[in-house]
Design a protein around this motif. Structure first.
Motif, PDB file in Angstrom:
ATOM      1  N   LYS A  80       0.830  -1.207   0.000  1.00 47.85           N
ATOM      2  CA  LYS A  80       0.000   0.000   0.000  1.00 47.85           C
ATOM      3  C   LYS A  80       0.867   1.260   0.000  1.00 47.85           C
ATOM      4  CE  LYS A  80      -4.308  -1.364   2.265  1.00 47.85           C
ATOM      5  NZ  LYS A  80      -5.115  -1.184   3.498  1.00 47.85           N
ATOM      6  N   SER A  81       1.913   1.269   0.824  1.00 49.49           N
ATOM      7  CA  SER A  81       2.754   2.462   0.904  1.00 49.49           C
ATOM      8  C   SER A  81       3.536   2.683  -0.391  1.00 49.49           C
ATOM      9  CB  SER A  81       3.705   2.386   2.099  1.00 49.49           C
ATOM     10  OG  SER A  81       4.661   1.367   1.900  1.00 49.49           O
ATOM     11  N   GLY A  83       2.205   2.146  -3.229  1.00 49.02           N
ATOM     12  CA  GLY A  83       1.202   2.516  -4.226  1.00 49.02           C
ATOM     13  C   GLY A  83       0.859   1.398  -5.188  1.00 49.02           C
ATOM     14  N   SER A  86      -4.254  -1.268  -3.224  1.00 49.69           N
ATOM     15  CA  SER A  86      -5.192  -0.442  -2.473  1.00 49.69           C
ATOM     16  C   SER A  86      -6.460  -1.248  -2.228  1.00 49.69           C
ATOM     17  CB  SER A  86      -5.515   0.859  -3.211  1.00 49.69           C
ATOM     18  OG  SER A  86      -6.104   0.584  -4.455  1.00 49.69           O
ATOM     19  N   ARG A  87      -7.279  -0.726  -1.364  1.00 51.15           N
ATOM     20  CA  ARG A  87      -8.533  -1.395  -1.007  1.00 51.15           C
ATOM     21  C   ARG A  87      -9.673  -0.494  -1.457  1.00 51.15           C
ATOM     22  NH1 ARG A  87     -10.119  -6.509   0.623  1.00 51.15           N
ATOM     23  NH2 ARG A  87     -12.014  -6.341   1.814  1.00 51.15           N
ATOM     24  N   MET A  88     -10.597  -1.043  -2.230  1.00 55.58           N
ATOM     25  CA  MET A  88     -11.784  -0.294  -2.664  1.00 55.58           C
ATOM     26  C   MET A  88     -12.970  -0.829  -1.879  1.00 55.58           C
ATOM     27  SD  MET A  88     -13.637   0.128  -6.399  1.00 55.58           S
ATOM     28  CE  MET A  88     -12.104   0.015  -7.231  1.00 55.58           C
ATOM     29  N   TRP A  96      -9.595  -5.859  -3.224  1.00 59.23           N
ATOM     30  CA  TRP A  96      -8.223  -5.398  -3.440  1.00 59.23           C
ATOM     31  C   TRP A  96      -8.069  -4.953  -4.873  1.00 59.23           C
ATOM     32  CZ3 TRP A  96      -5.688  -4.439   0.720  1.00 59.23           C
ATOM     33  CH2 TRP A  96      -5.919  -5.191   1.876  1.00 59.23           C
TER      34      TRP A  96
END
Length: 101
Positions: A80-81, A83, A86-88, A96
């Motif tokens: 995540k950090s 990029g 991400s989580r929607m 994911w």
């Protein structure tokens, strides 16, 4: 990057599709890993799992990959950090999303 993939495909016209796929996959794989040198091989395994199982939880990923839940969560935080992941949606009903920056 897409132009390089197209060029590779053109250079290998007439070869078996699986052979071409493997060569392109390896080339893209190497470039992505080079772009994110701080991401470990284990984190890439977590990413591959979550890309195929977009509704999976960290617990499910840990069980499938033979890792601890804590380690999977650490890899998710790294992805995540960077990029890459991400989580929607919500933690319960979300999915994911893999997107290379």
């Amino acid at each position: 990057m897409l132009s390089e993939i197209l060029e590779t495909l053109k250079n290998h016209q007439g070869e078996e599709l699986n052979d071409v796929h493997d060569k392109v996959h390896d080339k893209v794989h190497d470039k992505v890993h080079d772009k994110y040198p701080d991401v470990s091989d284990s984190a890439w395994k977590v990413l591959d799992y979550l890309a195929e199982n977009t509704c999976a939880s960290a617990i499910m990923a840990a069980e499938a990959l033979g890792m601890s839940e804590r380690m999977v969560r650490k890899h998710i935080a790294t992805l995540k950090s960077a990029g890459i992941l991400s989580r929607m949606g919500s933690n319960k009903n979300g999915k994911w999303v893999v997107g290379l920056a």
